[in-house]
Design an enzyme around this catalytic site. Structure first.
Site, short mmCIF file in Angstrom:
data_model
loop_
_atom_site.label_atom_id
_atom_site.label_comp_id
_atom_site.label_asym_id
_atom_site.label_seq_id
_atom_site.Cartn_x
_atom_site.Cartn_y
_atom_site.Cartn_z
N ASP A 175 -4.46 10.29 -17.17
CA ASP A 175 -3.23 9.75 -17.76
C ASP A 175 -2.10 10.78 -17.73
O ASP A 175 -1.10 10.60 -17.03
CB ASP A 175 -3.50 9.35 -19.22
CG ASP A 175 -4.22 8.02 -19.32
OD1 ASP A 175 -4.20 7.25 -18.36
OD2 ASP A 175 -4.79 7.75 -20.38
N GLN A 229 -0.41 6.05 -22.32
CA GLN A 229 -0.28 7.52 -22.17
C GLN A 229 0.36 8.00 -20.88
O GLN A 229 1.19 8.91 -20.90
CB GLN A 229 -1.67 8.17 -22.32
CG GLN A 229 -1.59 9.67 -22.31
CD GLN A 229 -2.92 10.39 -22.46
OE1 GLN A 229 -3.01 11.57 -22.22
NE2 GLN A 229 -3.97 9.70 -22.85
N SER A 230 -0.05 7.41 -19.74
CA SER A 230 0.37 8.02 -18.46
C SER A 230 1.90 7.97 -18.29
O SER A 230 2.54 9.00 -18.08
CB SER A 230 -0.32 7.33 -17.29
OG SER A 230 0.09 5.98 -17.21
N TYR A 274 -8.01 2.86 -16.90
CA TYR A 274 -7.83 3.78 -18.02
C TYR A 274 -8.31 5.18 -17.62
O TYR A 274 -9.02 5.35 -16.62
CB TYR A 274 -8.63 3.29 -19.23
CG TYR A 274 -8.07 2.02 -19.82
CD1 TYR A 274 -7.02 2.06 -20.72
CD2 TYR A 274 -8.57 0.77 -19.45
CE1 TYR A 274 -6.49 0.90 -21.27
CE2 TYR A 274 -8.05 -0.40 -19.99
CZ TYR A 274 -7.01 -0.33 -20.90
OH TYR A 274 -6.49 -1.47 -21.43
N LYS A 292 -6.98 -2.90 -13.47
CA LYS A 292 -6.42 -2.19 -14.63
C LYS A 292 -7.24 -0.92 -14.78
O LYS A 292 -8.47 -0.96 -14.66
CB LYS A 292 -6.57 -3.01 -15.90
CG LYS A 292 -5.67 -4.23 -15.94
CD LYS A 292 -5.71 -4.87 -17.32
CE LYS A 292 -4.70 -6.00 -17.37
NZ LYS A 292 -4.55 -6.57 -18.70
N GLY A 318 -13.25 29.32 -8.29
CA GLY A 318 -12.49 30.13 -7.35
C GLY A 318 -13.29 31.14 -6.55
O GLY A 318 -12.73 31.89 -5.77
N GLY A 319 -14.61 31.19 -6.73
CA GLY A 319 -15.40 32.10 -5.92
C GLY A 319 -15.80 33.36 -6.64
O GLY A 319 -16.77 34.02 -6.26
N ALA A 340 -0.03 -3.22 -15.81
CA ALA A 340 -1.07 -3.64 -14.86
C ALA A 340 -0.37 -4.14 -13.60
O ALA A 340 0.77 -4.64 -13.67
CB ALA A 340 -1.90 -4.73 -15.49
#
Ligand code: COA
Length: 417
Positions: A169, A18-19, A139, A137, A248-249, A99
């Site tokens: 990813d 995926q990445s 994920y 490795k 965000g506050g 990897a």
């Protein structure tokens, strides 16, 4: 046809899962020629993962590999190595997310790649940067955990939680794509290639930076905008899980809407933005709150958030999530319906902008995919279906390596392609 932003840029795409594919799909949408190199007879493992139609490329694969061309090639085979070398000579960018050490084991270290093509931009995703875990490795969920996301996601007092958004990813793929186009820009001045490295842990942390902000604020007192402060629960040493508090506050919560008893997504996000506090009081039928001493300032309201939100919820429960949106939006009260994936798949405006696209595939028929979320006025992205395994092997060998049909046959017989 209009020229695309990255037209002419040649990408040697060694990515899988995926990445990396997220990154090269973006570059392909911007017009680069992305040549996806896959192991002969095997291909990207995701072609066969989570299959919904027997024997056909999975949606996991098709939704991450649009607009690419596929070549099967084994760089570990001596003839395959020659073709791979030629492709390195011809291409501008090489992208991989194997990897650690896998490309070196193929015989193509960064030093060797630079020797073959000094202008090459060599981009990689790894789980961790240099250090104790550099050989691991990694994920998606490992990155979410190691990057600080899981420890800060979920309900207070409950287990750490991973998020459905694939920030490890796809988030890293986005970072890598920016690194690549930046390196391409620098190459226009320097004439040189360079190495672009993105670690999944780092990318997740970059997306979680507000939580590292809060970690440091803890040294100076409690995080007053967190619900737990109003509830009198003391803070520990680390940024806690904050449920659905906004980062965000401005206090915000997820509240039930009409139909919540049967519809798991009949909810809205509701923010009590300080600037529209008076309108919030009016809309929920509590105009007297605006004069109430307990609620006079945002700071004074913090210990009363449970009372405030449960009263707002009594109002949102009388409306659908879309009615809440229709009423609050014109008043600038920030709300957002919790949209299910079914609703997103059917959303007309997302279809109109090309963010949700229907594509036709020779094997699996029509399927939905997410189109380019980045819109360039002079380089619109037309989403094309993902390639079949090795669909463009012959074309690419002829085009980039000037190899004849006879030689292609013998390469195929030798297992190089
Ligand atoms: N021809 C021949 N061999 C090929 C090939 C090709 N075209 N493409 C890949 N291979 C080989 C590699 O050389 C490697 O062999 P080796 O281990 O003997 O050196 C092997 O296939 C598998 O590569 P690997 O990356 O180890 O795959 P994996 O399935 O075991 O691991 C990951 C998958 C994702 C965990 C791992 O690739 C990884 O950690 N990547 C970096 C982080 C990352 O991107 N993670 C998220 C993925 S979405």
């Amino acid at each position: 046809m209009e020229a695309k932003a990255l037209e002419g840029v040649k990408i040697l795409d060694m990515t899988h899962v995926q990445s990396g594919p997220t990154c090269t799909q973006l570059l392909a949408w911007f017009g680069a020629d992305v040549i996806k190199v896959e192991r002969p007879g095997v291909g990207d493992a995701t072609r066969g993962q989570l299959r919904d139609i027997p024997g056909e490329d999975s949606l996991y694969f098709t939704m991450l590999n649009s607009n690419k061309r596929s070549i099967t090639l084994n760089p570990k085979n001596p003839q395959g190595a020659k073709i791979f070398t030629k492709l390195i000579e011809e291409c501008d960018v090489m992208v991989e997310n194997f990897a650690p050490g896998a490309l070196d084991r193929m015989g193509f270290s960064w030093e060797k790649i630079q020797e073959i093509n000094p202008k090459m931009i060599y981009a990689s995703v790894k789980g961790f940067g240099p250090g104790a875990y550099e050989d691991c490795k990694v994920y998606e969920n490992v990155a979410q955990c190691a990057g600080g996301s899981a420890s800060t996601t979920g309900m207070l007092g409950e287990v750490p939680m991973v998020t459905g958004a694939q920030i490890g990813d796809s988030g890293t793929g986005l970072h890598l794509a920016l690194g690549i186009v930046t390196a391409l820009f620098q190459r226009t001045h320097s004439g040189k290639g360079q190495r672009v490295e993105t670690a999944m842990q780092d990318s997740v942390l970059n997306l979680c930076r507000v939580k590292l902000r809060d970690q440091q604020r803890l040294n100076h007192g409690p995080l007053k905008e967190y619900s737990q402060h109003g509830e009198g629960i003391p803070f520990g040493e680390a940024t806690p899980r904050a449920g659905n508090d906004s980062g965000g506050g401005q206090p915000g919560r997820i509240l039930k809407c009409k139909g919540w008893e049967t519809d798991p997504n009949a909810y809205t996000y509701f923010i009590t933005q300080a600037a529209v506090w008076e309108k919030v009081c009016q809309v929920i039928g509590k105009p007297e709150w605006f004069e109430d001493e307990r609620f006079k300032t945002p700071e004074l309201r913090l210990p009363h958030l449970n009372e405030i939100f449960s009263t707002i919820e009594s109002w949102t429960m009388t409306k659908t999530k879309f009615e809440v949106m229709d009423i609050c939006n014109p008043l600038d009260i920030p709300v957002g319906p919790i949209l299910s994936m079914k609703e997103i798949a059917e959303d007309e405006s997302l279809r109109n902008t090309g963010t949700v696209v229907e594509v036709d595939h020779p094997g699996r028929g029509k399927y939905l995919t997410v189109g380019n979320p980045i819109k360039l006025s002079d380089s619109p992205a037309d989403v094309k279906r993902s390639p079949l395994l090795g669909e463009h092997t012959d074309d690419i060998l002829k085009e980039y390596c000037k190899i004849s049909d006879d030689d292609i046959k013998s390469l195929r017989d030798s297992g190089a392609i």
